[in-house]
Write an enzyme that holds these catalytic residues in place. Structure first.
Site, mmCIF file in Angstrom:
data_model
loop_
_atom_site.group_PDB
_atom_site.id
_atom_site.type_symbol
_atom_site.label_atom_id
_atom_site.label_comp_id
_atom_site.label_asym_id
_atom_site.label_seq_id
_atom_site.Cartn_x
_atom_site.Cartn_y
_atom_site.Cartn_z
ATOM 1 N N VAL A 263 14.105 -6.556 -2.695
ATOM 2 C CA VAL A 263 15.703 -5.955 -1.739
ATOM 3 C C VAL A 263 16.272 -6.446 -0.957
ATOM 4 O O VAL A 263 15.100 -7.643 0.012
ATOM 5 C CB VAL A 263 15.381 -4.320 -1.307
ATOM 6 N N CYS B 108 -2.591 -3.159 12.680
ATOM 7 C CA CYS B 108 -4.044 -3.033 12.837
ATOM 8 C C CYS B 108 -3.969 -2.896 14.605
ATOM 9 O O CYS B 108 -5.338 -4.771 14.382
ATOM 10 C CB CYS B 108 -5.068 -3.338 12.133
ATOM 11 N N LYS C 56 0.200 1.504 11.863
ATOM 12 C CA LYS C 56 0.342 0.633 10.960
ATOM 13 C C LYS C 56 -0.454 -0.173 10.863
ATOM 14 O O LYS C 56 -0.938 -1.031 10.627
ATOM 15 C CB LYS C 56 1.593 -0.783 12.049
ATOM 16 N N THR C 57 -1.129 1.517 10.217
ATOM 17 C CA THR C 57 -3.042 0.933 9.056
ATOM 18 C C THR C 57 -2.403 1.226 8.317
ATOM 19 O O THR C 57 -1.990 2.462 7.804
ATOM 20 C CB THR C 57 -3.761 1.378 10.467
ATOM 21 N N ALA C 58 -3.836 0.899 7.037
ATOM 22 C CA ALA C 58 -3.540 1.510 5.475
ATOM 23 C C ALA C 58 -4.165 3.255 5.916
ATOM 24 O O ALA C 58 -3.666 4.337 4.683
ATOM 25 C CB ALA C 58 -4.806 1.043 5.040
ATOM 26 N N ALA C 59 -5.236 3.441 7.152
ATOM 27 C CA ALA C 59 -5.168 5.082 7.479
ATOM 28 C C ALA C 59 -4.200 5.515 7.362
ATOM 29 O O ALA C 59 -3.706 7.013 7.449
ATOM 30 C CB ALA C 59 -6.391 4.945 8.423
ATOM 31 N N CYS D 242 -9.287 2.779 13.330
ATOM 32 C CA CYS D 242 -9.618 1.931 13.253
ATOM 33 C C CYS D 242 -11.092 1.593 13.857
ATOM 34 O O CYS D 242 -11.930 1.817 14.749
ATOM 35 C CB CYS D 242 -9.056 1.332 14.882
ATOM 36 N N ASP E 87 4.191 0.211 7.296
ATOM 37 C CA ASP E 87 3.696 -0.214 8.569
ATOM 38 C C ASP E 87 5.733 -0.497 9.140
ATOM 39 O O ASP E 87 6.152 -0.316 9.998
ATOM 40 C CB ASP E 87 3.983 -1.597 8.027
ATOM 41 N N GLU F 41 8.766 -4.916 -5.747
ATOM 42 C CA GLU F 41 8.377 -5.803 -5.881
ATOM 43 C C GLU F 41 8.552 -6.978 -6.244
ATOM 44 O O GLU F 41 7.950 -6.801 -7.567
ATOM 45 C CB GLU F 41 7.269 -4.491 -6.075
ATOM 46 N N ALA G 19 1.330 -1.148 -0.167
ATOM 47 C CA ALA G 19 -0.093 0.223 0.107
ATOM 48 C C ALA G 19 1.043 1.574 0.017
ATOM 49 O O ALA G 19 0.251 2.148 -1.095
ATOM 50 C CB ALA G 19 -0.626 0.160 0.768
#
Lengths: 119, 435
Positions: free
Chosen positions: B111, B198, B344-347, B379, B336, B68, B46
């Site tokens: 990597v 999360c 450590k969230t997408a938000a 969350c 993260d 990636e 993400a």
């Protein structure tokens, strides 16, 4: 969710609906334009049609409320507090108003009867 | 017939995205910064995809390389919904290529080594890639092996659930949960002592299990045990107090200072390290959350924290406000991997990516940047199927609600709708740099 600007909202809606979003927005824009133009004209509904439209709009509004929780894998037992009930109210109102608006554009006719004047 | 249809769909999607991009301030070639900078983005999750999209939109002439290995991209916030039987495994599976901006060069490798002194990274195949700027977005590593007896192949069997390893594991976890809900028994929940993505997820999974037991009429003969790793259930005191209240209401048994150290799948016995020594507990269902650490390439590199709370697990040493590396000014971190409190969230990624990108571009132009990341994270804390609390907070444990009309500590249907319907499109828009 903190920055729900109009641009972000459109981007999110585009992710949801894809190109169909532009068709939806186009139809909505047309309805708006026609509606506004018609508002400045003298138009009339036939009485029996108006009754049908009101019944249909109410049914759609109630139907939208009934299926909204189900569409989100939830149920009415999950509706809790003013926020949820107000949201459902808004869904009902949007459903009702949309049908009414569409009917007004599609079914109303120009009123060509002469205006009554005082003798 | 399939191919032309796919092309047309791709064309329509691109046209739509382009139309939106044209309306947003970050895009527009006219405002793009001209540069020949070589920028390497290490990791295409993400954070990596969001950063790549933003850099591609804001730079003209830069050489942007994304490293990636995976062709599949997982929408990880969906794992709890898959693990709860609400969504199928396919719900979380996206294609990486669909979210890589056209000007970004994609190298399908991992990597292997960071060389910040030599301003280069080395991939697993031994290819050295020099850079002017590096953005570290490797994500984190799940350390299942740190739990004695645990193995990925156990997920979905012997009452073992664990949604983190991927959508198929999340789906297998749902099978384990559904079986448990049918029979009832003792369910063990908890979280690792390490930083984790999360941190609300372990709580959600306990609430969801409780909900299914009640729906199946087996709650009365069941026990939900939540083993917290320290003396709190949630790191934000106000939320912690609320969760304690909910745990009491739902009659959960709570233990503090318990960290899962071993499992015995044959006997259904879990061992927890506690201040008073190891304790064994029997399970009918157990939700295993592995310790989480920085991936080996970062952990073994000079980029890691050298001391302090983030050193042990090798998290990236960045300034928590600017996300610039504390010792290497041309290196940034997003997502993260960052050794910062919470986040450590997408938000968090959504809010970190613009800040890191702005500082990187500010360095190129020499104008600097005043952007700061305040630790914002979000969350949607699911308390049952159909209800959630939209909890948002920052580094300082302030609650930072996005919508004034949604009380952050109240259970409602609307936060559930946001989680179930809105967050995924919001996430994919973020990957494209549009949200």
């Amino acid at each position: 969710m903190k920055d729900l600007s109009p641009g972000t909202l459109v981007a999110i809606l585009h992710e949801m609906f894809g190109f169909f979003l532009w068709i939806l927005l186009g139809v909505a824009a047309l309805m708006l334009v026609f509606g506004v133009v018609f508002l400045f004209q003298r138009r009339r509904f036939r009485q029996n049609r108006l009754q049908v439209v009101l019944i249909a709009a109410t049914a759609i509004g109630i139907g939208a409320v009934l299926i909204a929780p189900m569409l989100t894998n939830a149920s009415f037992a999950n509706i809790h507090g003013l926020l949820d009930w107000a949201s459902l109210g808004a869904i009902a109102l949007i459903g009702f108003a949309s049908v009414l608006w569409m009917a007004y554009i599609g079914l109303s006719r120009p009123d060509r009867r002469p205006l009554r004047t005082e003798p | 017939m399939d191919k032309p249809r796919l092309r047309r769909r791709e064309f329509l999607a691109s046209a739509g995205a382009g139309l939106i991009a044209a309306t947003l301030p970050l895009s527009g070639a006219a405002n793009a910064v001209r540069t020949k900078a070589r920028i390497v983005i290490a990791g295409g999750g993400a954070a990596g995809l969001a950063v790549a999209s933003r850099l591609a939109a804001q730079l003209d002439g830069a050489e942007i390389v994304l490293i990636e290995p995976s062709e599949e991209h997982f929408y990880q916030p969906g794992f709890t919904l898959i693990g709860a039987g609400v969504k199928p495994a396919s719900y979380s599976v996206l294609k990486t290529k669909d979210y890589i901006a056209p000007d970004v060069r994609w190298i399908k490798e991992r990597v292997a080594e960071f060389d910040p002194e030599g301003n280069k990274i080395v991939t697993e195949s031994g290819t050295a890639l020099p850079y002017d700027f590096l953005v570290v977005t490797t994500g984190l590593a799940l350390d299942y092996a740190a739990i004695v007896g645990m193995d990925l192949s156990l997920i979905g069997r012997e009452g073992i659930a664990s949604v983190y390893a991927g959508p198929t594991y999340a789906e297998a976890s749902w099978r384990a949960l559904a079986a448990f809900a049918g029979t009832g028994g003792t369910g063990l929940f908890g979280r690792p002592a390490t930083e984790m993505k999360c941190a609300g997820a372990p709580l959600k999974q306990a609430f969801l299990a409780d909900d299914y037991l009640r729906r199946n009429g087996t709650r009365a003969k069941s026990k939900i045990v939540y083993n917290a790793h320290n003396q709190t259930l949630f790191s934000v005191p106000l939320v912690d107090a609320k969760v304690r209240e909910l745990f009491q209401r739902q009659e959960f048994e709570t233990n503090f200072g318990h960290v899962l150290s071993a499992i015995d799948p044959a006997r259904h016995i879990a061992t927890y390290a506690t201040p008073s020594g190891p304790i064994e507990m029997k399970w009918d269902f157990i939700n295993v959350i592995p310790p989480m650490r920085a991936p080996a390439a970062v952990r073994k590199s000079p980029l890691r924290w050298q001391s302090g709370p983030f050193a042990a697990d090798g998290w990236l040493e960045v300034d928590r406000a600017t996300l610039r590396h504390s010792r290497y000014a041309n290196i940034f971190g997003v997502g993260d991997i960052n050794g910062v409190p919470k986040g450590k969230t997408a938000a968090s990624v959504k809010w970190q990516a613009p800040v890191a990108v702005d500082h990187l571009i500010g360095t190129i132009t020499g104008k600097g940047s005043a952007e700061r990341y305040n630790g914002y994270t979000s969350c949607p804390l699911i308390t049952k199927i159909g209800q959630a609390m939209l909890v948002e907070f920052d580094y300082d444990n302030n609650l930072t609600p996005s919508f004034p009309f949604i009380a952050p500590l109240e259970e409602h249907w609307i936060p559930w709708v946001i989680k179930e319907k809105v967050l995924k499109p919001n996430y994919t828009a973020m990957l494209r740099g549009l949200a």
